[in-house]
Write a protein that holds these residues in place. Sequence first.
Motif, mmCIF file in Angstrom:
data_model
loop_
_atom_site.group_PDB
_atom_site.id
_atom_site.type_symbol
_atom_site.label_atom_id
_atom_site.label_comp_id
_atom_site.label_asym_id
_atom_site.label_seq_id
_atom_site.Cartn_x
_atom_site.Cartn_y
_atom_site.Cartn_z
ATOM 1 N N ASN A 1 -6.756 -2.647 0.351
ATOM 2 C CA ASN A 1 -7.576 -2.212 1.474
ATOM 3 C C ASN A 1 -8.601 -3.276 1.855
ATOM 4 O O ASN A 1 -8.818 -3.552 3.040
ATOM 5 C CB ASN A 1 -8.268 -0.891 1.142
ATOM 6 C CG ASN A 1 -8.961 -0.302 2.328
ATOM 7 O OD1 ASN A 1 -8.405 -0.229 3.412
ATOM 8 N ND2 ASN A 1 -10.198 0.121 2.132
ATOM 9 N N THR A 2 -9.213 -3.903 0.873
ATOM 10 C CA THR A 2 -10.184 -4.973 1.135
ATOM 11 C C THR A 2 -9.517 -6.133 1.862
ATOM 12 O O THR A 2 -10.070 -6.682 2.824
ATOM 13 C CB THR A 2 -10.805 -5.462 -0.189
ATOM 14 O OG1 THR A 2 -11.423 -4.354 -0.848
ATOM 15 C CG2 THR A 2 -11.821 -6.554 0.044
ATOM 16 N N LYS B 1 -4.790 -0.269 -4.735
ATOM 17 C CA LYS B 1 -5.018 0.201 -3.369
ATOM 18 C C LYS B 1 -6.370 -0.274 -2.841
ATOM 19 O O LYS B 1 -6.483 -0.657 -1.684
ATOM 20 C CB LYS B 1 -4.951 1.730 -3.294
ATOM 21 C CG LYS B 1 -3.549 2.266 -3.226
ATOM 22 C CD LYS B 1 -3.502 3.736 -2.933
ATOM 23 C CE LYS B 1 -3.999 4.133 -1.591
ATOM 24 N NZ LYS B 1 -3.210 3.738 -0.449
ATOM 25 N N THR B 2 -7.378 -0.268 -3.694
ATOM 26 C CA THR B 2 -8.705 -0.731 -3.284
ATOM 27 C C THR B 2 -8.671 -2.210 -2.924
ATOM 28 O O THR B 2 -9.223 -2.622 -1.901
ATOM 29 C CB THR B 2 -9.725 -0.485 -4.412
ATOM 30 O OG1 THR B 2 -9.735 0.906 -4.730
ATOM 31 C CG2 THR B 2 -11.120 -0.931 -4.009
ATOM 32 N N LYS B 3 -7.992 -3.003 -3.734
ATOM 33 C CA LYS B 3 -7.874 -4.439 -3.457
ATOM 34 C C LYS B 3 -7.085 -4.694 -2.175
ATOM 35 O O LYS B 3 -7.457 -5.550 -1.368
ATOM 36 C CB LYS B 3 -7.202 -5.149 -4.635
ATOM 37 C CG LYS B 3 -8.064 -5.210 -5.881
ATOM 38 C CD LYS B 3 -7.313 -5.848 -7.030
ATOM 39 C CE LYS B 3 -8.130 -5.838 -8.301
ATOM 40 N NZ LYS B 3 -7.378 -6.419 -9.424
ATOM 41 N N THR C 1 -6.669 1.071 -8.326
ATOM 42 C CA THR C 1 -7.363 -0.212 -8.239
ATOM 43 C C THR C 1 -6.637 -1.148 -7.281
ATOM 44 O O THR C 1 -7.265 -1.829 -6.471
ATOM 45 C CB THR C 1 -7.456 -0.863 -9.638
ATOM 46 O OG1 THR C 1 -8.080 0.051 -10.532
ATOM 47 C CG2 THR C 1 -8.241 -2.150 -9.599
ATOM 48 N N ASP D 1 0.838 -1.194 0.000
ATOM 49 C CA ASP D 1 0.000 0.000 0.000
ATOM 50 C C ASP D 1 0.879 1.253 0.000
ATOM 51 O O ASP D 1 0.590 2.219 -0.706
ATOM 52 C CB ASP D 1 -0.920 -0.019 1.222
ATOM 53 C CG ASP D 1 -1.945 1.100 1.184
ATOM 54 O OD1 ASP D 1 -2.720 1.158 0.206
ATOM 55 O OD2 ASP D 1 -1.958 1.923 2.121
#
Length: 110
Positions: free
Chosen positions: A72-73, A68-70, A66, A35
């Motif tokens: 974070n999940t 970063k979103t993955k 995209t 991250d």
Amino acid sequence: MNLENLKAQLMSRIDTNDLLEVKKVERYIELLKLDKQCDEVLERDGSTIIVENGKQRFIKSHPAMTDKTKINTQLIALEKSFNFVDEGLPPTTSTVEGKSKEEYTEADLI
């Protein structure tokens, strides 16, 4: 954020004999490193990129967004799955009049 300090704190809150929990902490730290790398790329390149296809030009979000979103999940899922050991930690109290969960009554719901 100092990742070594965070790792030490997490390791102190889990059963270090449980190899699965240790692996979760290691995975969590690795995801935080990824991250941080995404943050560095986004700071350098910006949150959008221009893609040229012949004479056409498109503005798209940076692929790191995209990622970063993955990440974070995955971080949230790992956070929820930690089995923290309560030894040595003070009992948690609610912000409602300093009562713990066990001290609530029906009158508190009004």
